[in-house]
Motif scaffolding. Structure first.
Motif: not given
Length: 92
Positions: A64-71
């Motif tokens: 959805v928002c492109g947040a990187e893994p772990g964030s």
């Protein structure tokens, strides 16, 4: 040598999870959604065989928002955030 008869299976499952994580990381690095799809398919097969794929939000960017893994995810209009994650991120 371990006396736990399931220790070998646990190590093997751990290696499999690490491999799927590496595929997802390569997908992010190369911006290749096809690699994400392949890793998701592997995880789905594992689930049908009774193996837990682990928490997908740890090794997957948010669709959805492109947040990187772990964030944590970023609020996006029209999309709910639950415990810092979009529900779409936690589904295979």
């Amino acid at each position: 040598m371990s006396s736990d008869p399931g220790a070998s299976a646990k190590r093997t499952l751990g290696r499999a999870r690490e491999s799927v994580q590496k595929i997802h990381q390569a997908a992010i690095r190369h911006r290749d959604p096809g690699l994400h799809q392949l890793a998701d398919e592997i995880s789905e097969v594992a689930l049908t065989l009774g193996h837990d794929a682990g928490p997908v939000q740890e090794w997957r960017a948010c669709p959805v928002c492109g947040a990187e893994p772990g964030s944590n995810c970023v609020r996006t209009p029209g999309h709910e955030v639950v415990d810092g994650m979009h529900p779409e991120r936690t589904r295979l």
